[in-house]
Every structure is written in C-alpha cells, then in structure tokens.
Motif scaffolding. Structure first.
Motif, PDB file in Angstrom:
ATOM      1  N   ALA A  20      86.342  28.663  53.270  1.00  0.00           N
ATOM      2  CA  ALA A  20      84.680  28.613  52.318  1.00  0.00           C
ATOM      3  C   ALA A  20      84.891  27.151  50.992  1.00  0.00           C
ATOM      4  CB  ALA A  20      84.413  29.984  52.779  1.00  0.00           C
ATOM      5  N   THR A  21      84.077  27.528  50.968  1.00  0.00           N
ATOM      6  CA  THR A  21      83.793  27.518  49.353  1.00  0.00           C
ATOM      7  C   THR A  21      81.824  27.240  49.053  1.00  0.00           C
ATOM      8  OG1 THR A  21      84.246  25.169  49.538  1.00  0.00           O
ATOM      9  CG2 THR A  21      83.174  25.218  48.199  1.00  0.00           C
ATOM     10  N   LEU A  22      82.710  27.963  47.721  1.00  0.00           N
ATOM     11  CA  LEU A  22      80.622  28.123  47.444  1.00  0.00           C
ATOM     12  C   LEU A  22      80.672  27.096  46.005  1.00  0.00           C
ATOM     13  CD1 LEU A  22      79.028  31.746  46.671  1.00  0.00           C
ATOM     14  CD2 LEU A  22      80.056  30.352  44.060  1.00  0.00           C
ATOM     15  N   LEU A  23      79.834  26.921  46.048  1.00  0.00           N
ATOM     16  CA  LEU A  23      79.376  26.313  44.645  1.00  0.00           C
ATOM     17  C   LEU A  23      78.435  26.957  43.732  1.00  0.00           C
ATOM     18  CD1 LEU A  23      78.551  22.694  46.769  1.00  0.00           C
ATOM     19  CD2 LEU A  23      80.747  22.952  45.515  1.00  0.00           C
ATOM     20  N   ALA A  24      78.565  27.024  42.459  1.00  0.00           N
ATOM     21  CA  ALA A  24      77.324  27.127  41.512  1.00  0.00           C
ATOM     22  C   ALA A  24      78.246  26.810  40.221  1.00  0.00           C
ATOM     23  CB  ALA A  24      78.169  28.613  40.787  1.00  0.00           C
ATOM     24  N   LEU A  25      77.248  25.341  40.453  1.00  0.00           N
ATOM     25  CA  LEU A  25      77.515  24.501  38.943  1.00  0.00           C
ATOM     26  C   LEU A  25      76.331  23.960  37.592  1.00  0.00           C
ATOM     27  CD1 LEU A  25      78.244  21.616  42.333  1.00  0.00           C
ATOM     28  CD2 LEU A  25      79.950  22.989  40.236  1.00  0.00           C
ATOM     29  N   GLY A  26      75.303  25.318  38.043  1.00  0.00           N
ATOM     30  CA  GLY A  26      74.669  25.713  37.096  1.00  0.00           C
ATOM     31  C   GLY A  26      73.125  24.577  36.867  1.00  0.00           C
ATOM     32  N   GLY A  39      79.940  26.692  55.977  1.00  0.00           N
ATOM     33  CA  GLY A  39      81.198  26.862  55.363  1.00  0.00           C
ATOM     34  C   GLY A  39      80.516  26.619  53.870  1.00  0.00           C
ATOM     35  N   THR A  40      80.290  25.817  53.584  1.00  0.00           N
ATOM     36  CA  THR A  40      79.670  25.973  51.966  1.00  0.00           C
ATOM     37  C   THR A  40      78.359  26.281  51.674  1.00  0.00           C
ATOM     38  OG1 THR A  40      80.908  23.633  51.812  1.00  0.00           O
ATOM     39  CG2 THR A  40      79.076  24.141  50.034  1.00  0.00           C
ATOM     40  N   PHE A  41      78.854  27.608  50.763  1.00  0.00           N
ATOM     41  CA  PHE A  41      77.527  27.900  50.055  1.00  0.00           C
ATOM     42  C   PHE A  41      77.066  27.883  47.989  1.00  0.00           C
ATOM     43  CE2 PHE A  41      77.401  31.540  53.106  1.00  0.00           C
ATOM     44  CZ  PHE A  41      78.745  31.146  53.962  1.00  0.00           C
ATOM     45  N   LEU A  42      76.103  27.770  47.907  1.00  0.00           N
ATOM     46  CA  LEU A  42      75.515  27.923  46.689  1.00  0.00           C
ATOM     47  C   LEU A  42      74.868  29.064  46.162  1.00  0.00           C
ATOM     48  CD1 LEU A  42      73.063  24.912  47.782  1.00  0.00           C
ATOM     49  CD2 LEU A  42      75.520  25.260  47.189  1.00  0.00           C
ATOM     50  N   ALA A  43      75.019  29.462  44.877  1.00  0.00           N
ATOM     51  CA  ALA A  43      74.806  29.878  43.935  1.00  0.00           C
ATOM     52  C   ALA A  43      74.181  30.070  43.146  1.00  0.00           C
ATOM     53  CB  ALA A  43      75.421  31.032  43.921  1.00  0.00           C
ATOM     54  N   GLY A  44      73.487  30.456  41.620  1.00  0.00           N
ATOM     55  CA  GLY A  44      72.597  30.582  40.521  1.00  0.00           C
ATOM     56  C   GLY A  44      71.673  29.516  40.073  1.00  0.00           C
ATOM     57  N   GLU A  45      71.824  28.823  39.129  1.00  0.00           N
ATOM     58  CA  GLU A  45      70.195  28.326  38.717  1.00  0.00           C
ATOM     59  C   GLU A  45      70.958  26.519  39.170  1.00  0.00           C
ATOM     60  OE1 GLU A  45      70.964  27.824  34.576  1.00  0.00           O
ATOM     61  OE2 GLU A  45      69.689  25.929  34.534  1.00  0.00           O
ATOM     62  N   MET A  46      72.058  26.050  40.053  1.00  0.00           N
ATOM     63  CA  MET A  46      71.402  24.830  40.771  1.00  0.00           C
ATOM     64  C   MET A  46      70.994  24.657  42.020  1.00  0.00           C
ATOM     65  SD  MET A  46      75.389  24.288  43.125  1.00  0.00           S
ATOM     66  CE  MET A  46      75.125  22.696  43.510  1.00  0.00           C
ATOM     67  N   LEU A  47      69.966  25.895  42.438  1.00  0.00           N
ATOM     68  CA  LEU A  47      69.240  26.066  43.313  1.00  0.00           C
ATOM     69  C   LEU A  47      67.850  26.270  43.103  1.00  0.00           C
ATOM     70  CD1 LEU A  47      70.361  29.236  45.301  1.00  0.00           C
ATOM     71  CD2 LEU A  47      69.839  27.389  46.631  1.00  0.00           C
ATOM     72  N   ASP A  48      66.729  25.391  43.576  1.00  0.00           N
ATOM     73  CA  ASP A  48      65.509  24.978  43.261  1.00  0.00           C
ATOM     74  C   ASP A  48      65.100  26.345  42.785  1.00  0.00           C
ATOM     75  OD1 ASP A  48      62.837  23.852  42.366  1.00  0.00           O
ATOM     76  OD2 ASP A  48      62.650  23.594  44.432  1.00  0.00           O
ATOM     77  N   TRP A  49      64.765  26.857  41.202  1.00  0.00           N
ATOM     78  CA  TRP A  49      64.080  28.227  41.289  1.00  0.00           C
ATOM     79  C   TRP A  49      64.331  28.177  39.523  1.00  0.00           C
ATOM     80  CZ3 TRP A  49      66.381  31.617  37.937  1.00  0.00           C
ATOM     81  CH2 TRP A  49      67.365  31.667  38.356  1.00  0.00           C
ATOM     82  N   GLU A  50      63.057  28.844  39.254  1.00  0.00           N
ATOM     83  CA  GLU A  50      62.802  29.043  37.329  1.00  0.00           C
ATOM     84  C   GLU A  50      62.309  30.230  37.624  1.00  0.00           C
ATOM     85  OE1 GLU A  50      60.260  26.168  35.258  1.00  0.00           O
ATOM     86  OE2 GLU A  50      59.498  25.619  37.566  1.00  0.00           O
ATOM     87  N   ALA A  51      62.666  30.677  36.393  1.00  0.00           N
ATOM     88  CA  ALA A  51      62.086  31.950  35.732  1.00  0.00           C
ATOM     89  C   ALA A  51      61.963  31.908  34.124  1.00  0.00           C
ATOM     90  CB  ALA A  51      62.732  33.100  36.163  1.00  0.00           C
ATOM     91  N   PRO A  52      60.844  33.122  34.138  1.00  0.00           N
ATOM     92  CA  PRO A  52      60.976  32.608  32.009  1.00  0.00           C
ATOM     93  C   PRO A  52      62.239  33.921  31.221  1.00  0.00           C
ATOM     94  CG  PRO A  52      58.834  34.111  33.413  1.00  0.00           C
ATOM     95  CD  PRO A  52      59.666  33.857  34.708  1.00  0.00           C
ATOM     96  N   THR A  53      62.606  33.101  29.985  1.00  0.00           N
ATOM     97  CA  THR A  53      63.579  34.438  29.846  1.00  0.00           C
ATOM     98  C   THR A  53      62.790  35.806  29.826  1.00  0.00           C
ATOM     99  OG1 THR A  53      62.170  34.475  27.859  1.00  0.00           O
ATOM    100  CG2 THR A  53      63.538  32.361  28.157  1.00  0.00           C
ATOM    101  N   GLY A  54      63.844  36.259  29.404  1.00  0.00           N
ATOM    102  CA  GLY A  54      63.377  38.474  29.442  1.00  0.00           C
ATOM    103  C   GLY A  54      64.641  38.447  30.683  1.00  0.00           C
ATOM    104  N   GLY A  55      65.966  37.568  30.693  1.00  0.00           N
ATOM    105  CA  GLY A  55      66.824  38.157  31.292  1.00  0.00           C
ATOM    106  C   GLY A  55      66.784  37.888  33.101  1.00  0.00           C
ATOM    107  N   TYR A  56      65.103  37.451  33.064  1.00  0.00           N
ATOM    108  CA  TYR A  56      65.694  36.666  34.918  1.00  0.00           C
ATOM    109  C   TYR A  56      66.780  35.662  35.468  1.00  0.00           C
ATOM    110  CZ  TYR A  56      61.358  39.445  33.516  1.00  0.00           C
ATOM    111  OH  TYR A  56      60.126  40.256  32.764  1.00  0.00           O
ATOM    112  N   LEU A  57      66.390  34.846  33.984  1.00  0.00           N
ATOM    113  CA  LEU A  57      67.733  34.080  35.020  1.00  0.00           C
ATOM    114  C   LEU A  57      69.784  33.852  35.420  1.00  0.00           C
ATOM    115  CD1 LEU A  57      66.422  31.582  31.652  1.00  0.00           C
ATOM    116  CD2 LEU A  57      65.900  31.230  34.054  1.00  0.00           C
TER     117      LEU A  57
END
Ligand SMILES: Cc1cc2nc3c(=O)[nH]c(=O)nc-3n(C[C@H](O)[C@H](O)[C@H](O)COP(=O)(O)OP(=O)(O)OC[C@H]3O[C@@H](n4cnc5c(N)ncnc54)[C@H](O)[C@@H]3O)c2cc1C
Length: 389
Positions: free
Chosen positions: A152-158, A350-368
């Motif tokens: 399995a593969t996890l892509l977390a490419l930022g 079998g290929t999963f994604l995580a982190g900032e490369m998904l389509d979301w945004e949030a303010p600063t404050g620890g949410y990222l």
C-alpha cells in the motif's frame, strides 16, 4: 510505503509501524521534515486549545470531510503525543499551543529516533515520478530510475509554498482531479510609492485592524517591498484572494488606531494645525512614522479628509496575492471526489493521501499542522484496514 517525510507522512509512518507493518518513508530531499523545521521558526504552533465546536469550523466548506480524522486524533491527542516525545507545551493567551522550546528541532529529533526504533526506514533523494504501466511506483534517485510495488502507498507530498523545502507541487501533474494550488495565508501586492517603500520596507504595523467585506481582524502586518504580509493579512487571505481572482483587485481597509473612537481622534486631529506641517501635526497626535507615511500615501492617492476618519480607514488597493513561494500554506489540491472516507484514491485502490496535498485550507493558529497530523493518522488507519481486509 509513505512518500513525503513531512508531518503528515511521518505521522502515518508511526501509525503504520505501531500496527506492526514494515514501513519505508521516501522523500526527494536529503533530510526529512524541512517545512516542519521552518514552521518551528515561528515557535511551532502545533494546534489550538479552543473547544472542537469552535475548532472544526475553521476548515470551512470541507469541515465535514476532515472532521472524522480530527475527532479521531483531536488537539488533545496531538498535545499528548508531543508531550510523549518529551516536548512540554504551553498555551498562549490566544489559545494557540506551542512547545516550550518554541522550535521544531527537538521534537523532530525525538520523533525520528522513535521512528528508527520502530524499524521505519527513511530514504532521501528519491523523487516520486508517478506509476509505471504495471501500477508500480516510479522514482528517480541518485542511481537513476527505481521502481517498486509496495502493498500500500501513502502520498503526503505537501502543497507548493516554500518549494525549496521540498514541497514543490510538481505532483499535481501526476494525479487526476487536482484543484489548482493557490497561495493561502499569504501576503498581497500593493503599489507603494518609491519613497514609502524605501523608508518602511520590512517594518511592522502593530496593533492595527484590517477590514474586508465586514470581517475585521486585529493584529499585526508587515510592509514588504511589494505590498503587505503578516498575521492580520493572512487571516483575511482566503476571501481577499478569491475576490481578487474574480474582480482583478480589492480594497482592504486599515485602521491605524483600532482602540480609539473617531470622536477622540477628531479632537486631536481635526482641529487647526497652527503652523505645523502635516507630519508634525500627526506626530504630535501620537502617530508613529510608518502610520504618518500611510496617511500621506492615502492623501496622495486622493483619499478624503478629515484626518480622524482617514486614520481609521486607510484604503489599500491590493492587486494580487504575493507569490505562492512565500505563502505559509496552499489552497487547492487533490479534490474530495477523488478520495473515499479513508482518504484512499477511488481510482487507485491501495493508494492513500494525507496532509496539505488534499483540497483544504485553514487559517494560521495550529489548524494546518493539526489537520496534517490527523489526516496522516486517519489515512494510515485506512491502510491498516485495507491490508487486513
Ligand atoms: C514559514 C512557515 C511557517 C509555518 N508555521 C506553521 C505553524 O506554526 N503551525 C501550523 O499549523 N502550520 C504551519 N505551517 C504550515 C505547515 O508547516 C504545513 O501545513 C505542513 O508542513 C504540511 O505538512 P505535509 O506533511 O502535508 O507536507 P510537507 O511538510 O510540505 O511535506 C511534504 C514532503 O513531501 C516531499 N515531496 C514532495 N514531492 C515529492 C516527490 N515527488 N517525491 C518525494 N518527495 C516529495 C517534500 O520534500 C516534503 O518533505 C507553516 C508553514 C510555513 C511555510
């Protein structure tokens, strides 16, 4: 296999290794966690202490997609995790949570050592280049092309901000359904006069308020050569960016004296000046040189008196977001229609994604960082379930 050794990828690796899986983490940079280390320069705001009911709406329209991951690994769990790595935390007056060390290097060092103890292999200098025709992963490393086919593969490419730290967004050409990457928590371009720029570039505007479309934010901003950046600007960056994309430009309103009423200011500013020049008059009224410069810029730009009103409402025409290279984070990424509720690519089981490369945004404050850690954990759990089924 985890590709991308940022917070999301490393958290996934830890979760997978804790479940007894053999994990290799690949990154094209020589060393892991470079953006996490830079985030440490600002103190490393890991998360926010506000209740989840206030926390979750910070993710706006995609709250529902992120919520299960954040509820499964909420701020309290992230704090316990960091403390478990020997990093005592504190909560600032704003509710933001930081390590007492106010940097990322001790946390990252302890984390990497724990991952090594769990048998996680880290391999740098290998860039993921997509899939071959048999569905194997393709990499380019120091010895040339390499292919492999993990279980399995996890892509977390930022995202694509600060590309020299590794997340350069070049993966967008390798995946379907990518919403274009845009700067988020970014500065904006404004045409200062030469004289203002030469005098005030790099200087902070403290205890100001910014207003856009009825949203008012208090805080600080910094004058740059080409415009304005800093916390108060970042907080408004998503609506400013979107309005500029639609309209070609926006006017941001700057209140130089948010703690003073117009009446109090009028008593000091709008009476006769005697023989004083404008700048001496403003200085005597307590305005700092940069504030005086801004009033003069506005007057040269055709803004109307009285001074008391102008000081509380300086119009700043913003023409574009500052380049994504300087942004704190990125909006856009792999669209939500592409992944299932376990963050698995629908078109590539079998290929999963995580982190900032998904389509979301949030303010600063620890949410990222919180969303990166939580989705890393959730996608890894998805892999564990996938492999055991
Ligand atoms: C100056 C600055 C300050 C910040 N401060 C904070 C803060 O205080 N609090 C907060 O919550 N957030 C902060 N952030 C944002 C936060 O650092 C990011 O949101 C977070 O690092 C994203 O994590 P990630 O794991 O998704 O991606 P990243 O950390 O970007 O990691 C992605 C990794 O993937 C690798 N990679 C990319 N493409 C490939 C490829 N093709 N092949 C192999 N490897 C590849 C990269 O080299 C990188 O190591 C800050 C960001 C910046 C720039």
């Amino acid at each position: 296999m985890v590709i991308g050794a940022g917070p999301a990828g490393l958290m996934a690796a830890e979760t997978l290794a804790s479940a007894g899986l053999a994990v290799t983490v690949i990154d094209h940079m020589p060393s892991p966690g470079r953006k996490l280390l830079i985030a440490g320069r600002g103190g490393l705001n890991l998360t926010h202490s506000e209740p989840l009911e206030a926390f979750l709406p910070r993710y706006g329209a995609v709250q529902a997609r992120l919520e299960p991951a954040i509820r499964a690994f909420p701020p309290s769990a992230l704090m316990a995790w960091a403390e478990g790595l020997g990093q005592p935390l504190f909560t600032g007056t704003s509710g933001r949570v930081f390590p007492k060390a106010l940097k990322a290097s001790p946390l990252l060092r302890a984390w990497l050592s724990r991952l090594a103890g769990q048998g996680v292999t880290l391999r740098g200098r290998h860039r993921w280049e997509g899939w071959d025709t048999e569905g194997g992963l393709r990499f380019t490393g120091p010895a040339g092309a390499v292919a492999c086919r993990p279980a399995a593969t996890l892509l977390a490419l930022g995202g694509a901000s600060w590309p020299r730290l590794g997340s350069d967004g070049l993966w967008t050409g390798l995946l379907p359904g990518v919403v274009p990457l845009r700067p988020s928590n970014c500065g904006f371009l404004h045409a200062w006069s030469d004289i203002f720029r030469q005098r005030f570039e790099g200087q902070p505007l403290k205890r100001i308020a910014l207003e856009f479309r009825g949203r008012r934010v208090r805080g600080e901003a910094v004058v740059t050569a080409s415009g304005l950046e800093g916390g108060a600007v970042y907080a408004l960056s998503a609506p400013l960016r979107d309005e500029i994309a639609a309209e070609g430009g926006v006017t941001l309103r700057l209140d130089l004296r948010p703690d003073e009423t117009p009446e109090a200011l009028a008593a000091r500013l709008d009476g006769p000046r005697g023989g004083l020049s404008l700048s001496n008059h403003l200085r005597r009224a307590g305005l700092a040189p940069i504030a005086i410069g801004l009033v003069q810029e506005a007057l040269h730009g055709g803004a109307a008196l009285p001074l008391s009103r102008l000081v509380k409402d300086i119009p700043l025409r913003l023409t574009a977001p500052a380049p994504i290279e300087r942004a704190i984070s990125t909006a856009g990424g792999v669209g939500w229609a592409e992944v299932d509720e376990h963050f698995m690519l629908r078109r590539r089981p079998g290929t999963f994604l995580a982190g900032e490369m998904l389509d979301w945004e949030a303010p600063t404050g620890g949410y990222l960082l919180q969303a990166c850690f939580s989705t890393g954990r959730a996608a890894a759990q998805g892999i564990i379930d996938y492999l055991s089924s």
